[in-house]
Design a protein around this motif. Structure first.
Motif: not given
Ligand code: HXC
Length: 257
Positions: A233-240
């Protein structure tokens, strides 16, 4: 698309499917299941939809598979047509589906509710697997999903006697997530679906996949699966965005990517 056996409505990122065969207490005929799958296919493709609710009427979510349609079937016909294979597709959706159940959810109706990701029940809801009284058994996952949901003792009793359980008993047994007054069922279902649809859709989808994994694998493998997904999930923009929003004390603006 015009449907005969269901009604479809969307509001924001939520879609509502209402089963609509009032004269037969929403008995689930093949045409209804085909229409339900057609609607779900569309919502799966629609990036603007983040959560789906399936509901019935005040009297019946669904009183089962259509007995009149089934009664004269022969074994080879059933085997070749495999109509319950089509039911299975409902349970294999990747977007979250909530069953909002009032009144009867019997036989295939209970099975359809259990294919959804969770059940919100009105205090009028009644659940059961009465197939034994018709000289058959549940055929769309009832013996499996009910047993996983409520344990062997109650599942066995319900499948062997055909007894119905009310909403309070179903909640105590773990079959339903929450019981609400019948008058509030749809509002609660919309609200719950809106809450889910406001989250990041890919994150919601993998959360659903991980919870479902718990029923398919060992604890060790399941935990490993979850951990791999978590790191991913750390590849998603939404996690950031989600973590930045928390630290900046503001609401996140998820972009579903
Ligand atoms: C076809 C059905 C039906 C069903 C109700 N109806 N359930 N038709 N298939 N599953 C019809 C009735 O025949 C009746 O039609 C009308 O709906 C209203 O039903 P009533 O029985 O008059 O209503 P009521 O007295 O209020 O009783 C409600 C009820 C009862 C307790 C829910 O209808 C009932 O027991 N239904 C069957 C429940 C059941 O056995 N479900 C399992 C089905 S087998 P008319 O024309 O007379 O007005 C199954 C197998 C699943 O689901 C396999 C995998 C998919």
């Amino acid at each position: 698309m015009a449907y005969e056996n269901i009604r479809v409505e969307t509001r924001g990122r939520v879609a509502l499917v209402t089963l609509h065969r009032p004269a037969q207490l929403n008995a689930l005929c093949n045409a209804l299941i085909a229409e339900l799958n057609a609607a779900l296919d569309g919502f799966d493709r629609d990036e603007g939809i983040g959560c789906i609710v399936i509901t019935g009427s005040d009297k019946a979510f669904a009183a089962g598979a259509d007995i009149a349609e089934m009664r004269e079937r022969t074994h080879p016909e059933f085997y070749m047509a495999d109509p319950f294979g089509e039911w299975d597709r409902v349970g294999r959706r990747r977007k979250p589906i909530i069953a909002a159940v009032a009144g009867y959810a019997l036989g295939g109706g209970c099975e359809l509710a259990m294919m959804c990701d969770f059940i919100l029940a009105a205090d009028t809801a009644k659940f059961g697997q009465p197939e034994i009284k018709l000289g058959v058994i549940p055929g769309a996952g009832g013996t499996q999903r009910l047993t996983r949901a409520v344990g062997k003792a109650k599942a066995m009793e319900l499948c062997l006697t055909g007894r119905m359980m009310d909403a309070a008993e179903a909640e105590r047994a773990g079959l339903v997530a929450r019981v609400v007054p019948a008058a509030d069922l749809l509002d609660e279902a919309w609200k719950t679906a809106e809450t889910i649809a406001a989250m990041s859709l890919p994150v919601v989808m993998v959360a659903k996949e991980c919870v479902d994994r718990a029923f398919e694998t060992t604890l060790d493998e399941g935990v490993r699966f979850e951990r791999r997904v978590f790191y991913g999930l750390f590849a998603t923009a939404d996690q950031k965005e989600g973590m930045a929003a928390f630290l900046e004390k503001r609401k996140p603006r998820f972009e579903h990517r």
